[in-house]
Design an enzyme around this catalytic site. Structure first.
Site, PDB file in Angstrom:
ATOM      1  N   CYS A  53      86.709  29.892  30.683  1.00  0.00           N
ATOM      2  CA  CYS A  53      87.027  31.326  30.711  1.00  0.00           C
ATOM      3  C   CYS A  53      88.047  31.650  31.805  1.00  0.00           C
ATOM      4  O   CYS A  53      87.809  31.408  32.989  1.00  0.00           O
ATOM      5  CB  CYS A  53      85.741  32.125  30.914  1.00  0.00           C
ATOM      6  N   CYS A  56      86.742  34.062  34.456  1.00  0.00           N
ATOM      7  CA  CYS A  56      85.803  33.403  35.378  1.00  0.00           C
ATOM      8  C   CYS A  56      86.564  32.599  36.430  1.00  0.00           C
ATOM      9  O   CYS A  56      86.203  32.602  37.612  1.00  0.00           O
ATOM     10  CB  CYS A  56      84.854  32.490  34.607  1.00  0.00           C
TER      11      CYS A  56
END
EC number: 5.3.4.1
Length: 508
Positions: A53, A56
């Site tokens: 991600c 993230c």
């Protein structure tokens, strides 16, 4: 005795084997040690992430910085993370639908953890957690304590009250309770008054940008203080980044003016200075945002506004109400005077919305699926003698790409029909007043009539489903907007974006 000692060591080894590891002061949790971590720590902030991600990855250094700061202070608050792609049971248990999802656990309560909703910078995380776990405002007994608070964050608010039990002080504390991501302090110490040049009660917002501080003026009420903070807590011009996006879209100011400016341009400082000068007249009314038009991550935003990199620098304005509306200045001059004039005319209601349109291709009607743009949409879609079925798509949308061959077959099926037209429109480059597109693909049917009826398609996205819908006159498969599944494309895999970032993507 020896057997007992060995047994104790063995048990201890098992416990240690299950104890959470640490990476950059962040606890690494799994299903096997999650309950143990909740029991061991009174306050625990947990990030559910995916290794692939992008959001993230961008959060990781700030999250670690926040964890290290709290640990160094000896705080009871700890930060942790869970790889939700590996720990799917935990992700499902806590309703993880996007990445990163961040939840705050207090006293081991797993029934109702609090969703983290503040910014993505270390200070935002620390301030939010301290407000959740401590008093609304820190008591500042001396100058050192006051200086520590003021220096601890980009923005801090201090109430100076000779009587901290006064009505004004109580209003101040109520305002402090209402704001999660800014630290508040309160003092009655005369030395602190002197240190910050106050000779009477007052409230000061300290910040590490622009003018450095703002002194509150007026009646001290919760509402007035919140309005004062709203007007002054953000920089005059804020750069749009992964970290600032929650502040930009989570704030109360819903009118945003954007300067698309490549940082590599020769007169970068001058143009940014002009933009900042214009911003001074609109604090609390219009949020001034700078976007680096050269940055790869910002290309989708340029596309949303119908801009190309070579057309920048450029200015656009958008209102983020229920229905977003875009505005374009009449002049391309980026002087402070022109930008100020544009903003005044917008606030006076003298600027018409800007609707994007591509140029009409010469062969727009030569294929079975007709090509619509903003300039020919009205004439085709609302033709009183034609039943027109339109796909509103985005070139980058995976669902649209999957639908494309089926839509082409549908066009082939009806290419010789006397009154059925199959069409498509790129909604990232074309906008029409009659249709608001909130997800991709959006399918709408415009039946032959004089009353400009629009019917949403909510049936199966198959050739048979579409044919049944058309042969039934737009009834079999029809649905209201509220029934439409939100199928806006997410970056693969599907769960990359959290709610805050998905909202940004929906809006930009």
């Amino acid at each position: 005795m020896l057997r007992r000692a060995l047994l104790c060591l063995a048990v201890a080894g098992l416990v240690c084997a299950d104890a959470p590891e640490e990476e950059d002061h962040v606890l690494v949790l799994r299903k096997s040690n999650f309950a143990e971590a909740l029991a061991a720590h009174k306050y625990l902030l947990v990030e559910f992430y995916a290794p692939w991600c992008g959001h993230c990855k961008a959060l990781a250094p700030e999250y670690a910085k926040a964890a290290g700061k709290l640990k160094a202070e000896g705080s009871e608050i700890r930060l942790a993370k869970v790889d939700a792609t590996e720990e799917s049971d935990l992700a499902q248990q806590y309703g993880v639908r996007g990445y990163p999802t961040i939840k705050f656990f207090r006293n081991g309560d797993t029934a109702s953890p609090k969703e983290y909703t503040a910014g993505r910078e270390a200070d935002d995380i620390v301030n939010w957690l301290k407000k959740r776990t401590g008093p609304a405002a820190t008591i500042l007994p001396d100058g050192a304590a006051a200086e520590s608070l003021v220096e601890s964050s980009e923005v801090a608010v201090v109430g100076f009250f000779k009587d901290v039990e006064s009505d004004s002080a109580k209003q101040f504390l109520q305002a402090a309770e209402a704001i999660d991501d800014i630290p508040f302090g309160i003092t009655s110490n005369s030395d602190v008054f002197s240190k910050y040049q106050l000779d009477k009660d007052g409230v000061v917002l300290f910040k590490k940008f622009d003018e450095g501080r703002n002194n509150f003026e007026g009646e001290v009420t919760k509402e007035n203080l919140l309005d004062f903070i709203k007007h002054n807590q953000l920089p005059l011009v804020i750069e749009f980044t992964e970290q600032t996006a929650p502040k930009i879209f989570g704030g109360e100011i819903k009118t945003h003016i954007l300067l698309f400016l490549p940082k590599s341009v020769s007169d970068y400082d001058g143009k940014l200075s002009n933009f900042k000068t214009a911003a001074e007249s609109f604090k609390g009314k219009i949020l001034f945002i700078f976007i680096d038009s050269d940055h790869t991550d910002n290309q989708r935003i340029l596309e949303f506004f119908g801009l190309k990199k070579e057309e920048c620098p450029a200015v656009r304005l958008i209102t983020l109400e229920e229905e977003m509306t875009k505005y374009k200045p009449e002049s391309e001059e980026l002087t402070a005077e022109r930008i100020t004039e544009f903003c005044h005319r917008f606030l006076e209601g003298k600027i018409k919305p800007h609707l994007m349109s591509q140029e009409l291709p010469d062969d727009w009607d030569k294929q079975p699926v007709k090509v619509l743009v903003g300039k020919n949409f009205e004439d085709v879609a609302f033709d009183e003698k034609k039943n027109v079925f339109v796909e509103f798509y985005a070139p980058w949308c995976g669902h649209c790409k999957q639908l494309a061959p089926i839509w082409d077959k549908l066009g082939e099926t009806y290419k010789d029909h006397e009154n059925i037209v199959i069409a498509k429109m790129d909604s990232t480059a074309n906008e029409v007043e009659a249709v608001k597109v909130h997800s991709f693909p959006t399918l709408k049917f415009f039946p032959a009539s004089a009353d400009r009826t629009v019917i949403d398609y909510n049936g199966e996205r198959t050739l048979d489903g579409f044919k049944k819908f058309l042969e039934s006159g737009g009834q079999d498969g029809a649905g209201d907007d509220d029934d439409l599944e939100d199928l806006e494309e997410a970056e693969e895999p599907d769960m990359e974006e959290d709610d805050d970032q998905k909202a940004v993507k929906d809006e930009l």
